[in-house]
Design a protein around this motif. Structure first.
Motif, short mmCIF file in Angstrom:
data_model
loop_
_atom_site.label_atom_id
_atom_site.label_comp_id
_atom_site.label_asym_id
_atom_site.label_seq_id
_atom_site.Cartn_x
_atom_site.Cartn_y
_atom_site.Cartn_z
N PHE A 64 -5.61 63.24 5.03
CA PHE A 64 -4.96 61.96 5.29
C PHE A 64 -5.12 61.57 6.75
N VAL A 65 -4.85 62.50 7.66
CA VAL A 65 -4.99 62.22 9.10
C VAL A 65 -6.44 61.92 9.43
N LEU A 66 -7.36 62.67 8.84
CA LEU A 66 -8.78 62.45 9.09
C LEU A 66 -9.19 61.03 8.66
N ASP A 67 -8.73 60.61 7.50
CA ASP A 67 -9.10 59.28 6.99
C ASP A 67 -8.48 58.16 7.81
N VAL A 68 -7.24 58.37 8.28
CA VAL A 68 -6.52 57.30 8.97
C VAL A 68 -6.84 57.26 10.46
N ALA A 69 -6.93 58.45 11.09
CA ALA A 69 -7.04 58.49 12.55
C ALA A 69 -8.36 59.05 13.06
N GLY A 70 -9.15 59.68 12.20
CA GLY A 70 -10.44 60.21 12.64
C GLY A 70 -10.37 61.68 13.01
N GLU A 71 -11.56 62.29 13.13
CA GLU A 71 -11.64 63.73 13.35
C GLU A 71 -11.08 64.15 14.71
N ARG A 72 -11.30 63.37 15.74
CA ARG A 72 -10.84 63.76 17.07
C ARG A 72 -9.32 63.92 17.09
N ARG A 73 -8.62 62.98 16.50
CA ARG A 73 -7.15 63.08 16.50
C ARG A 73 -6.65 64.14 15.53
N LEU A 74 -7.40 64.37 14.47
CA LEU A 74 -7.01 65.46 13.57
C LEU A 74 -7.12 66.79 14.29
N ILE A 75 -8.22 67.00 15.01
CA ILE A 75 -8.39 68.25 15.76
C ILE A 75 -7.27 68.41 16.78
N ALA A 76 -6.91 67.33 17.46
CA ALA A 76 -5.84 67.39 18.45
C ALA A 76 -4.52 67.78 17.79
N ALA A 77 -4.25 67.22 16.61
CA ALA A 77 -3.00 67.54 15.92
C ALA A 77 -2.99 68.99 15.46
N MET A 78 -4.13 69.48 14.98
CA MET A 78 -4.21 70.88 14.56
C MET A 78 -4.00 71.82 15.74
N ARG A 79 -4.62 71.50 16.86
CA ARG A 79 -4.48 72.35 18.04
C ARG A 79 -3.05 72.34 18.57
N ALA A 80 -2.43 71.17 18.56
CA ALA A 80 -1.04 71.09 19.04
C ALA A 80 -0.11 71.94 18.19
N ALA A 81 -0.47 72.11 16.93
CA ALA A 81 0.34 72.91 16.01
C ALA A 81 -0.12 74.36 15.96
N GLU A 106 2.87 65.90 14.83
CA GLU A 106 1.70 65.44 15.57
C GLU A 106 0.86 64.47 14.75
N ALA A 107 0.84 64.65 13.44
CA ALA A 107 0.11 63.73 12.57
C ALA A 107 0.72 62.33 12.63
N ALA A 108 2.05 62.27 12.68
CA ALA A 108 2.72 60.97 12.80
C ALA A 108 2.34 60.29 14.10
N TRP A 109 2.29 61.06 15.17
CA TRP A 109 1.92 60.48 16.46
C TRP A 109 0.45 60.05 16.45
N SER A 110 -0.42 60.88 15.88
CA SER A 110 -1.85 60.59 15.88
C SER A 110 -2.19 59.33 15.08
N THR A 111 -1.49 59.14 13.97
CA THR A 111 -1.78 58.00 13.11
C THR A 111 -0.96 56.77 13.46
N GLY A 112 0.09 56.97 14.27
CA GLY A 112 0.96 55.85 14.60
C GLY A 112 1.84 55.42 13.45
N LEU A 113 2.04 56.32 12.47
CA LEU A 113 2.81 55.99 11.28
C LEU A 113 4.21 56.60 11.36
N GLN A 114 5.20 55.74 11.44
CA GLN A 114 6.59 56.22 11.39
C GLN A 114 6.90 56.60 9.95
N ASN A 115 7.68 57.65 9.76
CA ASN A 115 7.99 58.14 8.41
C ASN A 115 6.69 58.49 7.66
N ILE A 116 5.82 59.23 8.32
CA ILE A 116 4.52 59.54 7.72
C ILE A 116 4.67 60.29 6.40
N GLY A 117 5.74 61.05 6.24
CA GLY A 117 5.95 61.77 4.99
C GLY A 117 6.02 60.85 3.79
#
Length: 385
Positions: A64-81, A106-117
């Motif tokens: 989901f994060v990859l599709d919405v925000a791209g690989e760079r932000r997904l990698i950043a979210a994975m590393r932060a976690a 971190e996924a919520a921040w990366s995608t800019g989606l509030q209530n990402i769940g």
């Protein structure tokens, strides 16, 4: 062996009438309670250890994060976690519950989606949980599926629990996440509801909705979005997380069960999930170290952050358990080294670098201390075999 170990480990925690393949008679559908004293005591004794959960709980979230925000932000979210990027495609092993919740934050921040769940909740399903999900969804009816999910929860998480409450109607199916204090807990809760609903919809149809969704946290910003997503009333600040539904739903059966000719057993789950989450702190550190070796050199700071403890606290608790961080890491490195040395195309110097050793000589000395022979000699013995 793993299946046997599972039964030895958990059979004492469960009521006698649950120890068959199907835990309840059809005439008593949905009447099992999971609040027996053995399970409560076991959970309390494990609360001092950082909670671990199957990496399969990530489900569709990374994609989901990859599709919405791209690989760079997904990698950043994975590393932060403190999560290995391998979990995007492969979700074997266990991660800390803190890392799972941090990734969601971190996924919520990366995608800019509030209530990402709420956004990914409709796309989460136990069908992505491997043998665990197959075992649940191959049950003949919904009541048995829910009780299966409750029964094998200890193979999914070291602290999470689920249980069915059905003394009358409405009935409830509840879920308890190991760390409710995390700032991402509302999104964890939304995600859990999505997974729970996937079990119900497998038996009752994609358009089925519960009587109510129970959320054990305060209203979030744009709270009305929850009712839009779940298509039913939402009760905030509930005493527990879960859903309410008509008790008669427990009798619902599937028109066709997946893998009916090749059924999944509890032993299949135990084998796939290494017999369950690591039981000791030393084993949990070793599990996280193995994951780190896939990406970078092992770091005690990273492991401590993943477990949500300080470095000194981690070292002190390992020592109290009779272990030492350095010994654990050395063991994990050597275990990985024996696997890599079995690949004839991998140079010893490259293996040393991959395992975080500064020089090949350092790696060779460490390997010989542990194994009694050098890496080259070890490889030669493999070839002779």
């Amino acid at each position: 062996m793993k299946g046997i170990q599972f039964w030895e480990r958990y059979s004492t925690l469960l009521s006698p009438r649950m120890l068959g393949c199907e835990f309840i008679a059809q005439s008593q559908m949905g009447c099992v309670s999971f609040h027996d004293s053995g399970l409560v005591e076991a959970r309390q004794s494990g609360m001092s250890l950082p909670p671990m959960i199957s990496a399969k709980a990530l489900g569709a979230m990374p994609q989901f994060v990859l599709d919405v925000a791209g690989e760079r932000r997904l990698i950043a979210a994975m590393r932060a976690a403190e999560l290995s990027y391998k979990f995007v495609d492969e979700r074997s092993g266990y991660i800390s519950a803190h890392s799972l919740a941090t990734f969601i934050h971190e996924a919520a921040w990366s995608t800019g989606l509030q209530n990402i769940g709420l956004f990914w909740s409709p796309h989460l399903t136990v069908a992505e949980y491997g043998a665990w999900g197959r075992y649940v969804l191959s049950a003949p009816n919904l009541g048995t599926a829910l009780n299966r999910a409750s029964f094998v929860m200890p193979l999914h998480s070291s602290t999470d629990r689920a249980w069915l409450e059905s003394p009358g109607s409405p009935a409830r199916f509840c879920y308890d996440f190991g760390i409710k204090s995390h700032r991402a807990y509302p999104d964890v809760g939304f995600s859990a509801i999505g997974v729970i609903l996937s079990i119900f919809k497998a038996y009752l149809g994609a358009n089925w909705t519960p009587r109510a969704v129970l959320l054990n946290f305060h209203k979030v910003t744009n709270a009305n979005e929850a009712e839009d997503v779940f298509r039913c009333p939402v009760i905030w600040d509930a005493p527990r997380l879960g859903i309410e539904f008509d008790r008669c739903c427990l009798q619902a059966s599937r028109s066709s069960r997946p893998n009916a000719e090749n059924p999944t057993t509890v032993d299949d789950i135990a084998r796939e999930r290494l017999g369950g989450p690591p039981e000791t702190l030393s084993e949990r550190v070793a599990e996280l170290a193995r994951q780190q070796l896939h990406d970078d050199a092992v770091s005690i700071d990273s492991i401590a952050r993943s477990l949500d403890v300080g470095v000194r606290t981690l070292q002190r608790r390992l020592e109290a358990e009779g272990g030492r961080y350095r010994n654990i890491i050395n063991r994990v490195r050597i275990e990985r080294a024996t696997e890599l040395l079995a690949l004839p195309t991998e140079a010893v110097s490259d293996i040393a670098t991959a395992l975080g050793y500064e020089t090949s000589n350092n790696f060779s000395r460490s390997f010989k201390r542990q194994m009694g022979i050098s890496p080259t000699e070890f490889r030669s013995t493999l070839y002779r075999k």
